[in-house]
Design an enzyme around this catalytic site. Sequence first.
Site, PDB file in Angstrom:
ATOM      1  N   GLN A 103      -2.502 -25.711 -11.393  1.00 48.17           N
ATOM      2  CA  GLN A 103      -2.483 -24.317 -11.853  1.00 48.17           C
ATOM      3  C   GLN A 103      -3.186 -24.150 -13.198  1.00 48.17           C
ATOM      4  O   GLN A 103      -4.019 -23.261 -13.366  1.00 48.17           O
ATOM      5  CB  GLN A 103      -1.034 -23.827 -11.979  1.00 48.17           C
ATOM      6  CG  GLN A 103      -0.272 -23.791 -10.664  1.00 48.17           C
ATOM      7  CD  GLN A 103      -0.669 -22.589  -9.828  1.00 48.17           C
ATOM      8  OE1 GLN A 103      -1.851 -22.384  -9.545  1.00 48.17           O
ATOM      9  NE2 GLN A 103       0.305 -21.802  -9.426  1.00 48.17           N
ATOM     10  N   HIS A 108       7.824 -29.152 -28.769  1.00 49.16           N
ATOM     11  CA  HIS A 108       7.736 -28.113 -27.749  1.00 49.16           C
ATOM     12  C   HIS A 108       8.952 -28.261 -26.836  1.00 49.16           C
ATOM     13  O   HIS A 108       8.897 -28.904 -25.809  1.00 49.16           O
ATOM     14  CB  HIS A 108       6.441 -28.293 -26.960  1.00 49.16           C
ATOM     15  CG  HIS A 108       6.234 -27.267 -25.899  1.00 49.16           C
ATOM     16  ND1 HIS A 108       6.152 -25.926 -26.163  1.00 49.16           N
ATOM     17  CD2 HIS A 108       6.090 -27.383 -24.558  1.00 49.16           C
ATOM     18  CE1 HIS A 108       5.954 -25.270 -25.036  1.00 49.16           C
ATOM     19  NE2 HIS A 108       5.915 -26.130 -24.043  1.00 49.16           N
ATOM     20  N   ALA A 130      -6.177 -30.741 -11.732  1.00 49.84           N
ATOM     21  CA  ALA A 130      -6.833 -29.511 -11.254  1.00 49.84           C
ATOM     22  C   ALA A 130      -5.812 -28.599 -10.579  1.00 49.84           C
ATOM     23  O   ALA A 130      -6.095 -27.948  -9.592  1.00 49.84           O
ATOM     24  CB  ALA A 130      -7.965 -29.871 -10.288  1.00 49.84           C
TER      25      ALA A 130
HETATM   26  P1  A3D Z   1       0.341 -28.434 -11.261  1.00 48.41           P
HETATM   27  O1  A3D Z   1      -0.167 -27.139 -10.751  1.00 48.41           O
HETATM   28  O2  A3D Z   1       1.350 -29.175 -10.450  1.00 48.41           O
HETATM   29  O3  A3D Z   1      -0.916 -29.380 -11.532  1.00 48.41           O
HETATM   30  C1  A3D Z   1      -0.780 -30.731 -11.888  1.00 48.41           C
HETATM   31  C2  A3D Z   1      -1.907 -31.477 -11.198  1.00 48.41           C
HETATM   32  O4  A3D Z   1      -1.865 -32.833 -11.654  1.00 48.41           O
HETATM   33  C3  A3D Z   1      -1.781 -31.509  -9.663  1.00 48.41           C
HETATM   34  O5  A3D Z   1      -2.955 -30.948  -9.080  1.00 48.41           O
HETATM   35  C4  A3D Z   1      -1.648 -32.992  -9.342  1.00 48.41           C
HETATM   36  O6  A3D Z   1      -2.305 -33.381  -8.148  1.00 48.41           O
HETATM   37  C5  A3D Z   1      -2.308 -33.614 -10.553  1.00 48.41           C
HETATM   38  N1  A3D Z   1      -1.939 -35.018 -10.778  1.00 48.41           N
HETATM   39  C6  A3D Z   1      -0.748 -35.628 -10.582  1.00 48.41           C
HETATM   40  N2  A3D Z   1      -0.842 -36.933 -10.904  1.00 48.41           N
HETATM   41  C7  A3D Z   1      -2.123 -37.147 -11.329  1.00 48.41           C
HETATM   42  C8  A3D Z   1      -2.821 -38.272 -11.798  1.00 48.41           C
HETATM   43  N3  A3D Z   1      -2.237 -39.478 -11.909  1.00 48.41           N
HETATM   44  N4  A3D Z   1      -4.121 -38.121 -12.156  1.00 48.41           N
HETATM   45  C9  A3D Z   1      -4.731 -36.920 -12.040  1.00 48.41           C
HETATM   46  N5  A3D Z   1      -4.106 -35.808 -11.606  1.00 48.41           N
HETATM   47  C10 A3D Z   1      -2.820 -35.925 -11.247  1.00 48.41           C
HETATM   48  O7  A3D Z   1       0.983 -28.259 -12.735  1.00 48.41           O
HETATM   49  P2  A3D Z   1       0.508 -27.235 -13.889  1.00 48.41           P
HETATM   50  O8  A3D Z   1      -0.971 -27.232 -13.975  1.00 48.41           O
HETATM   51  O9  A3D Z   1       1.242 -25.955 -13.733  1.00 48.41           O
HETATM   52  O10 A3D Z   1       1.143 -27.976 -15.162  1.00 48.41           O
HETATM   53  C11 A3D Z   1       0.627 -29.211 -15.590  1.00 48.41           C
HETATM   54  C12 A3D Z   1       1.484 -29.804 -16.704  1.00 48.41           C
HETATM   55  O11 A3D Z   1       1.465 -28.963 -17.849  1.00 48.41           O
HETATM   56  C13 A3D Z   1       2.976 -29.994 -16.354  1.00 48.41           C
HETATM   57  O12 A3D Z   1       3.442 -31.231 -16.845  1.00 48.41           O
HETATM   58  C14 A3D Z   1       3.650 -28.842 -17.109  1.00 48.41           C
HETATM   59  O13 A3D Z   1       4.999 -29.129 -17.432  1.00 48.41           O
HETATM   60  C15 A3D Z   1       2.793 -28.778 -18.344  1.00 48.41           C
HETATM   61  N6  A3D Z   1       2.861 -27.522 -19.102  1.00 48.41           N
HETATM   62  C16 A3D Z   1       2.850 -27.626 -20.461  1.00 48.41           C
HETATM   63  C17 A3D Z   1       2.893 -26.491 -21.229  1.00 48.41           C
HETATM   64  C18 A3D Z   1       2.874 -26.615 -22.717  1.00 48.41           C
HETATM   65  O14 A3D Z   1       2.909 -25.626 -23.409  1.00 48.41           O
HETATM   66  C19 A3D Z   1       2.811 -27.923 -23.339  1.00 48.41           C
HETATM   67  C20 A3D Z   1       2.948 -25.225 -20.618  1.00 48.41           C
HETATM   68  C21 A3D Z   1       2.954 -25.150 -19.232  1.00 48.41           C
HETATM   69  C22 A3D Z   1       2.905 -26.319 -18.476  1.00 48.41           C
END
Ligand code: A3D
Length: 320
Positions: free
Chosen positions: A13, A176, A11
Site C-alpha cells: 500500500q 513512533h 510494493a
Molecule cells: P503492505 O501493503 O502489506 O505492504 C508490505 C509489502 O512488503 C507487501 O507487498 C509484501 O509482499 C512486502 N514484503 C514482505 N516481506 C518482504 C521482504 N522480505 N522483502 C521485500 N518485500 C517484502 O503494508 P503497508 O505498505 O501498508 O505498510 C508497510 C509497513 O509500514 C508496515 O510495517 C506498517 O506497519 C508500516 N507503517 C509505518 C508507518 C509509520 O509512520 C512509521 C505508517 C504506516 C505504516
Amino acid sequence: MARPKIALIGAGQIGGTLAHLASLKELGDVVLFDIADGTPQGKALDIAESGPVEGFDAKLKGTTDYADIAGADVCIVTAGVPRKPGMSRDDLLGINLKVMKSVGEGIRDNAPDAFVICITNPLDAMVWALREYSGLPHEKVVGMAGVLDSARFRHFLSLEFDVSMRDVSAFVLGGHGDTMVPLTRYSTVGGIPLPDLVEMGWTSQESLDAVVQRTRDGGAEIVGLLKTGSAFYAPAASAIEMAEAYLKDQKRLLPCAAYVDGALGLNGMYVGVPTVIGAGGIERIVDIKLNRDEQAMFDKSVDAVKGLVEACKGIDSNLG
Ligand code: A3D
C-alpha cells in the site's frame, strides 16, 4: 545529468503510493521491489501508463531482483507486515526484524551509497536494525515517523482552530508509538505557540489535550476504520517530503527517527528528534531544550524504544 534513482523496497500500500507520488513529482526514475512476484511489476506498469495523462517523465520498473536497485540514490523501505485491528506496532517486531535482515543486506550489496528511509514498524527499532544489517553510515539511514505524526497533529489543530493547515506548524518527538511526545510549546498557529492560544481563549486546555491524544492514537484510528491494514497516503507523502529534502539538498528541518549520539542527553540510539536533511543525509540533530514535563515524557518514550531494541537483540544475537 541523469535522473536520480529511487528504489522502493516493498510494493504494498505505501510502496505503490510512494511510486505514484515520486513519479507525479518527477523526483527520479523508480524501481519497485517486492518478494510477491507480479505486484511490483503490475504497479510499476499501471503508474507508467498514467504518465501520458499526468504528463510526467519518469521510468518505472517492478522487480523481485535486488540487482535492479543497483546505484539507487534513495531507498524507501516499507517491506514487512502492517497492523490489523487490535495489534500494536510492537506486535510486528519478530516478523519484521527478519525482513529488515534481508532488506539491509540487499541494500548493502546493491545500493550502499543510498539515503535510506525506513517506514516499517515498529519504526524506531526497525530503523536501528536496518542500519545494523546494512552497515551504512548512521547519517544515511533514517526512519519516517515524526513528519507523519506532526502532519496528523497539524491536521487536527487546523480543525480545532478552523484555520488553514498551511499556517499550523507542529512538532512531535520521541518514539513512533503510544509514548510519542507532541510538543505543544513548540507548535504554533501563525507563529503563536499553542499554550498562548489557550490563554487567548481560542481553545481550552481540555480540547487541546484531546487533540494531543487523537494525534497519539492517529495510526490506530485509521487501522480501526480500514480494518485490513494501516494508513498509507499520509505515510507515503511524509517519506516523499524527506526524500525530496535529500535529493534537492533542501536543508529541511524535519522530525525524524535519527541516530542520536550526544544531543538531548542520548548516547547512540535511534529515536524521533528534530533533524536537518540535506545532501549529506541527516546533517544535524537539533538539540532542543525540554522542560521538566516534556523531558519526563521524552524519557518514557526513549525507554520504550530501548526495550524494543533489546527485544531485537534477544531474537538475533548477532545484532548490536
Ligand atoms: P503492505 O501493503 O502489506 O505492504 C508490505 C509489502 O512488503 C507487501 O507487498 C509484501 O509482499 C512486502 N514484503 C514482505 N516481506 C518482504 C521482504 N522480505 N522483502 C521485500 N518485500 C517484502 O503494508 P503497508 O505498505 O501498508 O505498510 C508497510 C509497513 O509500514 C508496515 O510495517 C506498517 O506497519 C508500516 N507503517 C509505518 C508507518 C509509520 O509512520 C512509521 C505508517 C504506516 C505504516
